[in-house]
Motif scaffolding. Structure first.
Motif: not given
Lengths: 543, 347, 134
Positions: B12-13, B16-18, B20, B36, B40
């Motif tokens: 995957p790209p 990753m992760g949310k 910021k 989204r 948050r």
């Protein structure tokens, strides 16, 4: 001759019963009587000690091994194998989309087609499944619930096409919708319309198919979902009472259908608790049928049941030791007086069973039947203080649950079961029991060999059965071909008739469903025609 | 269900992760309709602190349009089913509803199971267009004071992001839950037959805040008894309740959410109350009350925090003296209070 | 309350499989470990799970699979999460044969919980997956 007149009378009555052609003596040659201890004896009300007088002396339990995977053709080949080897009972497992009334080409079916059983989309698949099999000469068991009416209609249609009259069809369809809301979760419509379908099927088979068992009331899945033994017993029998109330309310006489009700229980690892549970089931069912529901026919009072060993007890760790678990659970089933038995394969905690694992499972119950001597004497544990106490205790706990349901339903078990589904009583009780069990394992208060104790020796060498993706491709093409070949006008017309029948509670749904499947309407199309009237059931999440 | 073919290249790209992003960026995105980002922001609001204050200040000028509906009732009253049906109706009518579903946390572990998130997809048709509704579950996180701060802020954020109505669903067991619902524009209290609900509701003070009563599961025996009990209690409070002030008597709606019956009438009744608020000028009073409740809660929380800080900090000496019985607890308190008030707001 | 942000975990059954015993037990385990569990329950789609993950700002998505569909369904979930640019780690539990674990990890699944994982394993696996996703 004994010094007990009631036993003498029982022996006299059973003198002519057919018996198997084996010596009824111990391995060392000591002859044994058909029964010991006190009455009421096996075959006598309330049947605590067995539904038939001579039990396994006359006939061993049926070794019914549940199977099915891949395409209808694959399963057909396996059926023919069974018939060639002298078997007469065919048992069908369906894949998840079929169990949920979905076609193989539905978005929901991706990854599930033909995985856990055979895929049935249209009558054409059912024709493949039973190709070159004389349906008047076999007994077929079909494990399906939500779309049971459609699958039964397809089976009847195959019979019609091969010239077998309805009344010659013998078999069982699980069709126990209550436990779906309580445990297995394979429902389509809300409870009340679903129960209407069940009662329509009870009425239809009572009129047309006297050798067919229209409901197999199943505690197995309740137990697998985490219930206690007493909950399994009580919820299952309560569901049975609820069907009796629903069918009699629909105008079918209790003695017309109750003799064809059968049960399906789990056999777990606590040996004496399981045996007590089986014995209590027979006693409770007999008493309630006679006293509360006014059954006159003795056969209405018999709790005849199938047993399967506890899939949930199988461990992924050191899977071979599951063979020992299954043996003990199978022994409990036999000592509990089951009519048929499925023994799980040791590798089922990992995947579907391999052929070798399934064979070992069958051999396990053959050892119980032929080597241990338990089949020589009916209810050999009857009279043991502990077993009798356990039987009473199971009954006591079950009666407390019936009282609660009766209260919830204000004098009706049927309404009590509906209320318990709606207010989350069943799923809540089961989830609590399951969590308590897991915590006991987690904190070491309950030992599960290979999981939280004695963990050495897991060699990790595990041979697994794989279902290839080709099954899905094949099935999709098959479905597309059938859709292309059928008459779309017939399909629309017959589906509209199903929806119209659904709208009128005084019309039996079965004839219109039969017409629709004969026009090659798909399982999902027929299911959705009813769903357009009945609505969809979405469960409230209770953890 | 769009079980898409594997179009995305594997692995995957890298991102990753949310992602910021700053609060300003998130707020702009949320206002632009990005769910989204709104999700948050709601988490930040829930945590409280300076970031939450910043979101509140950002949202304040953009908020003020949404009708705020509080819905409460005892556990098992069928609130979630009713709210689910209301949301379905509202989406069908082209509205953009938001739901804030408040559930209690475990006081022992701080954990929670938020198990009754409304299902908008049902089972009927996989791949249907994504709904316009926004549903958020919020746990009380063991401190009801936090709820009193987080809920008004979350509501303001929904409002600023264009959601209307904003529905707050609570389990009406505690004072804070009752306060939260009572501070809505329209407070709906859900009851069921056979639970002695009317009496319980009276005890909890729900009768005083209710603008609409719903008797759910109205097909059950005893539903009419609940209605009669409610009528009786409303008669009793006739002289003191809102009816005497404005001539508005909270209507009682019979519903059966499980059979999708009555939800339209419930909403029609909410709309009637909304019209009544506008005609009577009570809307402004409600808002003032709501602001007052929120400011009070914030003040109380800030003061409590300041008090803790003082007792451990520059007021520690006075506390020690009281502990040593050199001075009385009241004397220590009064001196600490004077000290605190003179010091001005905490940094 | 600690300063550590409260973890919010979505638990769901994707597709038709109705075996929810394990998922319910995991829900209680995570709650007892101090997490907030948004329990979506049965018959969820990749779309409905993504929608919930967005709205609930979930830190992780836990799926339970019992019908041998995991090799299709779990990667589909990862794809959907990536398409929505959520970056939420996907954790799979249930009946997953050992030999499937690495292929699932290769396809972007954050962690696979085998049968018989202890309560501590379950909670720690979730914490680690969230931490690794950043």
């Amino acid at each position: 001759m004994s010094d007990r007149p009631d036993l003498d009378a029982w022996i006299a009555r059973t003198a002519d019963a057919p018996v198997r052609d084996v010596p009824f003596e111990t391995m060392s040659g000591v002859p044994v009587d058909p029964v010991y201890g006190d009455g009421p004896y096996p075959g006598e009300y309330p049947y605590t000690r067995g539904v038939y007088p001579t039990m396994y002396r006359s006939r061993l339990w049926t070794m019914r091994m549940f199977a099915g995977f891949g395409t209808a053709e694959d399963t057909n080949a396996r059926f023919k194998d069974i018939l060639r080897n002298g078997g007469t009972g065919l048992s069908t497992a369906f894949d998840m989309p079929t169990l949920m009334g979905r076609d193989s080409d539905s978005g929901w079916s991706l990854g599930e087609v033909g995985r856990a059983g055979v895929a049935i989309d249209t009558l054409a698949d059912m024709e493949d499944l039973f190709a070159d099999i004389d349906l008047s000469a076999v007994s077929t068991s079909m494990t399906i619930n939500g779309p049971a009416a459609v699958i039964l209609a397809m089976y009847i249609a195959v019979a019609e096409k091969t010239g077998v009259p309805h009344e010659k069809l013998a078999g069982t369809i699980q069709n126990d919708i209550f436990k779906e809301y309580q445990a297995q979760k394979e429902y389509i419509y809300p409870p009340r319309p679903s129960v209407r379908i069940v009662t329509d099927m009870i009425r239809y088979t009572a009129d047309e198919m006297p050798k067919w068992h229209p409901v197999s009331i199943s505690g197995y899945h309740i137990r697998e979902a985490g219930s206690t033994a007493a909950q399994e017993l009580a919820f299952t029998l309560a569901n049975g009472f609820a069907y009796v109330e629903a069918a009699t309310a629909a105008g079918v006489d209790v003695d017309e259908f109750a003799p064809r009700l059968s049960f399906f229980f789990n056999s777990h690892s606590d040996f004496f608790e399981e045996i007590g549970k089986f014995r209590a089931a027979r006693r409770i069912w007999a008493r309630w049928m006679k006293e509360r529901y006014g059954a006159k026919n003795e056969r209405s009072m018999l709790c005849r049941f199938h047993t399967q060993t506890a899939g949930v007890s199988l461990t992924a760790q050191q899977p071979e030791i599951n063979i020992a678990r299954v043996a003990i659970q199978a022994l409990a089933g036999a000592l509990g007086g089951t009519q048929s038995l499925h023994t799980d394969s040791f590798d089922e905690a990992l995947a579907l069973p391999t052929e070798k694992a399934a064979r070992i499972a069958l051999r396990t119950q053959q050892i119980v039947a032929h080597e241990t001597g338990v089949a020589n004497v009916a209810d050999p544990l009857g009279g043991s203080d502990y077993v009798e106490w356990m039987t009473d205790e199971m009954e006591r706990q079950a009666e407390a649950i019936f009282a609660h349901l009766d209260d919830l339903g204000q004098g009706s078990i049927l309404e009590g079961v509906y209320a318990g589904i709606e207010n989350g009583y069943f799923v809540g009780e089961i989830a609590d029991a399951a969590y308590r069990f897991e915590r006991e394992i987690n904190n070491g208060n309950r030992i599960i060999v290979g999981v939280n104790a004695f963990t050495d020796g897991d060699d990790g060498d595990k041979e697994l059965l794989r279902i290839e993706a080709e099954v899905e491709e094949y099935q999709l093409k098959r479905l597309a071909d059938v859709k292309l070949a059928r008459n779309d006008d017939d399909v629309s017309r017959t589906l509209a008739a199903v929806a119209a029948a659904a709208q009128d509670p005084n019309v039996n749904l079965m004839p219109s469903i039969l017409d629709a499947v004969k026009a090659y309407a798909t399982l999902e199309e027929v299911s959705m025609a009813m769903e357009s009237v009945f609505g969809t059931y979405v469960e409230k999440a209770i953890i | 269900m769009s079980l898409k073919p594997f179009a995305t290249p594997w692995p995957p790209p890298a991102e990753m992760g949310k992602p910021k992003r700053s609060i300003d960026e998130l707020y702009a995105a949320a206002r632009g309709g990005e769910r989204r980002a709104l999700g948050r922001l709601l988490s930040i609001v829930e945590r409280g602190g300076q970031d939450a204050d910043q979101i509140s200040d950002l949202a304040h000028p953009d908020a003020g349009r949404a009708h705020i509906v509080g819905i409460t009732g005892a556990p098992g009253a069928g609130k979630s089913t009713l709210v689910g049906q209301l949301v379905r109706d509202l989406v069908g009518a082209g509205k953009k509803p938001a739901v804030l579903a408040v559930d209690p946390s475990s006081p022992l572990t701080g954990g929670a199971i938020l198990g009754d998130r409304i299902r908008m997809d049902d089972i009927v048709d996989p791949g249907v267009e994504r709904t316009s509704a926004f549903i958020r579950s919020m746990a009380t996180r063991g401190h009801s004071g936090g709820l009193a701060l987080a809920v008004p802020l979350a509501v303001r954020l929904f409002d600023a992001a264009g959601y209307d109505p904003v529905i707050i669903e609570t389990v009406g067991v505690g004072q804070v839950e009752v306060d939260v619902v009572g501070a809505a524009d329209t407070a709906v209290v859900v009851m069921t037959p056979g639970m002695g609900d009317a009496v319980q509701a009276n005890k909890a003070g729900l009768l005083e805040v209710a603008d609409v009563f719903v008797v759910n599961k109205a097909d059950r025996p005893g539903a009419n008894d609940v209605r009669r009990d409610l009528d009786l209690m409303l008669d009793l409070s006739h002289m003191t309740g809102q009816e005497s002030e404005t001539g508005y008597r909270p209507p009682i709606v019979m519903a059966s959410a499980l059979n999708a019956e009555g939800s339209e009438e419930v909403w029609a009744t909410v709309e009637k109350h909304r019209a009544h608020l506008d005609e009577s000028g009570l809307r402004a009073t409600r808002r003032q009350h709501r602001i007052r409740t929120e400011v009070r809660a914030r003040l109380a929380q800030a003061m409590a925090a300041a008090a803790e800080a003082t007792m451990d900090g520059d007021g520690a000496t006075l506390l020690r003296q009281a502990e040593a019985a050199d001075i009385s607890p009241t004397q220590a308190t009064n001196e600490l209070l004077t000290h605190l008030l003179n010091k001005g707001p905490a940094s | 309350m600690s300063d550590e942000p409260q973890l919010r975990i979505i638990l769901a059954k994707l597709g038709l499989d109705g075996h929810d015993r394990g998922l319910k037990v995991v829900a209680r385990i995570l709650r007892d470990a101090g997490m907030e569990v948004i329990y979506l329950g049965l018959r969820q789609t990749t779309d409905s799970i993504v929608a919930a993950a967005e709205q609930e700002d979930a830190d992780a998505i836990g799926l339970s699979m019992h019908n041998a569909g995991h090799m299709t369904l779990a990667p589909a979930m990862v794809t959907a999460v990536n398409d929505a640019e959520l970056g939420t780690p996907v954790i799979v539990g249930g009946i997953v044969p050992e030999e499937d674990v690495q292929p699932l990890l290769d396809k972007g699944v954050a962690a696979v919980l085998g049968p018989g994982a202890s309560a501590e394993d379950v909670a720690q696996t979730v914490r680690d997956a969230v931490a690794a996703a950043g």
